[in-house]
Design a protein around this motif. Structure first.
Motif, PDB file in Angstrom:
ATOM      1  N   TYR A 193      38.525   2.009  25.644  1.00  0.00           N
ATOM      2  CA  TYR A 193      38.446   1.455  24.297  1.00  0.00           C
ATOM      3  C   TYR A 193      37.681   2.393  23.378  1.00  0.00           C
ATOM      4  N   ASN A 230      41.392   2.155  31.988  1.00  0.00           N
ATOM      5  CA  ASN A 230      41.507   1.391  30.755  1.00  0.00           C
ATOM      6  C   ASN A 230      40.360   1.826  29.856  1.00  0.00           C
ATOM      7  N   ARG A 234      42.880   0.679  22.039  1.00  0.00           N
ATOM      8  CA  ARG A 234      42.752   0.520  23.486  1.00  0.00           C
ATOM      9  C   ARG A 234      43.803   1.421  24.130  1.00  0.00           C
ATOM     10  N   GLY A 258      45.242  -4.906  34.873  1.00  0.00           N
ATOM     11  CA  GLY A 258      43.794  -5.077  34.726  1.00  0.00           C
ATOM     12  C   GLY A 258      43.471  -6.225  33.790  1.00  0.00           C
ATOM     13  N   LYS A 259      44.173  -6.276  32.657  1.00  0.00           N
ATOM     14  CA  LYS A 259      43.964  -7.361  31.695  1.00  0.00           C
ATOM     15  C   LYS A 259      45.257  -8.153  31.604  1.00  0.00           C
ATOM     16  N   GLU A 313      48.515   1.623  37.408  1.00  0.00           N
ATOM     17  CA  GLU A 313      47.466   1.553  36.396  1.00  0.00           C
ATOM     18  C   GLU A 313      46.180   2.108  36.991  1.00  0.00           C
TER      19      GLU A 313
END
Lengths: 190, 425
Positions: free
Chosen positions: B349, B347, B335, A33-34, B344
């Motif tokens: 934070y 995600n 994170r 993703g990053k 994945e």
């Protein structure tokens, strides 16, 4: 020359790596993703047939290869040189023994083949998957050898040796798989 | 000459020429017609091409072969126009090229169809219902923010699609992050959104240019609470009883035996050079975070979430994106990411609140984008204004819904759970 950026990468692309033409046979896009994208490619060398694994990162590029596939006809062989004709524009091509490789075993005059041209020159020739060849010489099979697991080498019209079941006789026409070089079946008895 | 034509799915219209003799259909690399689907056996079925006839036989495949919607029990001779079904893929058998070409024309008329099976889309709809219920039960409110905005997330490796409206530059959102944080700054507390996001240049079995994202924010959550909530969401929608967590540092120490937070560039180059894998061309020209990402992708990620969902937390501060720096450990950012079966999925934070810090990070990211010949992205934004005004302390998570649906429904690629993947959009 034209080039392809990673974003253009896909199966079927023809590219040049280290001055040789390759076909992209697999392309797997991997991206966290990053994070930077990875393009995991399998590339087949169009001259040697070997497969290369290469990973490219986003932003890389590859040169495009000028490769085209054509239908052609095998004309004749003169010692170490094989002559072919393009079926569309009747251009003639010469290929060396090395370029033809093992396929010389199956080439009969007038046979329709498939050729790959790179920068206008042929780099590979592929005969049909199955060809029929006349047996020119073989030892007679021993009486009663009808089982297919008893084999013997026979010499066909192209001069090649093919391993056949023992019941095959001179003058028979046999069907051979050009991808494996294996005998498939007896096409007819003369 | 006889042909098989794929009549549904993404490869609709693809033509296979059958060669004389035997043609194997299967998942095997050596198969004459290779189908890369989980439900296809390595050697699934065989087509025998003789002078006059073509016959088909199932090779005792796990999921069987259907001929004109009847399970194939013994070898059968094919007639022109017969329909063969293997897993979700349908093929039409054509005896000659003329017949095949007219079939391809018919298929063009049929390319409006969904690449995902209707049953799969119904199951996806059920999953969405369960997901919404999970958020309602936790007292979240569903929100909607613009997909087309003057702001966009400034990330080195995200390529937003720009749209000009009345002479002004707008962006299709790569995630609804900015809009949702503006809502938090406006006074909302627990919000979720299920929307589409766009990321240019992303394509593959796990990527589609336009995809469905689930994103949520909750004011007052600690990182631990946000991780717990994400783990519960995963276990409630997928058949797992529990989830695990591992720190980024421990994952590297366990699997690659070096400390990712203390390693020097020189040591990292040495590690990569000593590992046996197909490293990208010119990998030495990359930077430290790219090298860590590479090792994570190649060696760590494939081992995460194999038994149960796994949440990797405390990423290096250099990969903080929009997470805050850990108050007790300046080497890491708060994170975290969810991995299931090596994929994945999400995600999250503990959100950065400091507008000055955001400005600095954006400047740095834009400088890196310039190195890559990528356009700079806007640094001033409504989000920056919201953060100057005061963004309440909160955690936020973004989750790829297509991948979640793919795992929940046992599919091998997101195209099997999406109706109209790009470019057939």
């Amino acid at each position: 020359m034209a080039s392809y950026k990673t974003n253009d990468f896909r199966k079927g692309l023809r590219v040049e790596i280290d001055n040789e033409p390759y076909l992209m046979i697999e392309m797997n896009f991997v991206k966290p993703g990053k994070g930077n994208a990875l393009y995991k490619c399998k590339l087949r060398n169009l001259i040697r047939g070997t497969v290369l694994d290469r990973t490219y990162k986003g932003g890389d590029s590859l040169e495009a290869a000028d490769v085209e596939e054509i239908d052609c006809q095998f004309l004749y062989r003169q010692t170490d040189t094989f002559y072919f004709m393009n079926n569309t524009d009747f251009d003639q091509y010469e290929l060396s023994e090395d370029q033809v490789g093992d396929y010389w075993k199956y080439l009969k005059e007038g046979m329709k083949c498939h050729a790959v041209l790179w920068n206008g020159n042929p780099i590979t020739i592929t005969p049909p998957n199955h060809v029929e060849l006349t047996v020119e010489f073989c030892e007679p099979g021993a009486k009663g050898d009808t089982a297919t697991n008893v084999t013997k080498p026979v010499k066909v019209e192209t001069g090649a040796e093919i391993i056949c079941p023992a019941f095959i006789e001179m003058g028979n026409i046999i069907k051979v798989d050009t991808r494996t070089g294996d005998y498939v079946e007896r096409a007819s008895v003369k | 000459m006889a042909y098989l034509i794929i009549t549904n799915g993404l490869d609709q219209g693809q033509l296979f020429e059958l060669s004389g003799g035997e043609n194997i259909i299967g998942r095997d690399e050596g198969a004459d017609i290779q189908l890369c689907l989980n439900a296809v056996s390595r050697r699934h079925a065989i087509l025998k091409v003789c002078a006059e006839t073509v016959s088909i036989q199932d090779l005792e495949s796990a999921n069987g072969t259907l001929l004109n919607n009847n399970l194939l029990k013994k070898e059968a001779v094919l007639q022109d126009g017969d329909l063969i079904k293997i897993a979700d893929m349908e093929f039409k058998f054509c005896k000659g090229l003329l017949s095949a070409h007219s079939q391809v024309d018919t298929i063009r008329l049929n390319d409006f169809r969904s690449t995902a099976a209707v049953e799969t889309l119904l199951a996806r709809s059920d999953l969405l219902k369960q997901l919404r219920q999970f958020f309602y039960d936790a007292e979240f409110d569903e929100v909607e923010t613009p997909m087309l905005s003057a702001d966009t997330v400034v990330d080195r490796y995200l390529y937003p699609i720009g749209v000009e409206v009345a002479g002004q530059q707008y962006w299709l959102q790569t995630s609804p992050e900015f809009g949702m944080k503006r809502l938090i700054a406006s006074g909302m507390n627990s919000i979720f959104q299920i929307c589409h996001a766009f990321r240019d240049e992303e394509k593959g079995p796990l990527h589609n240019l336009e995809f469905t994202m689930v994103e949520w924010y909750r004011v007052g959550d600690t990182t631990e609470e946000a991780i717990q909530f994400l783990g519960e969401l995963a276990t409630s929608l997928l058949p797992y009883y529990s989830f695990e967590t591992i720190s980024y540092q421990d994952a590297f120490l366990t699997i690659l035996e070096f400390d990712p937070l203390k390693v020097t560039e020189k040591e990292l180059i040495h590690v990569i050079a000593s590992l046996d894998f197909e490293a990208p061309q010119n990998w030495r020209a990359l930077g430290k975070d790219d090298w860590l990402n590479l090792l994570l992708t190649e060696f760590i990620q494939p081992r995460l979430g194999k038994q149960q969902p796994c949440i990797l937390y405390d990423y290096p501060v250099s990969q903080s994106a929009l997470a805050r720096i850990h108050p007790e450990n300046p080497l890491v950012a708060e994170r975290f990411e969810l991995f299931i079966d090596g994929i994945e999925i999400a995600n999250g934070y503990h959100e950065l609140l400091d507008a000055g810090e955001l400005h600095q990070r954006n400047l740095k990211t834009n400088a890196l984008r310039q190195l890559d010949d990528r356009p700079e992205l806007p640094i001033d934004s409504y989000l920056a204004h919201a953060m100057e005004h005061g963004l309440p302390d909160c955690c936020g998570v973004a989750l790829g819904f297509d991948r979640l649906a793919m795992l929940a429904l046992g599919k091998a690629s997101i195209f099997e759970v999406l109706p109209f993947p790009f470019p057939r959009a």
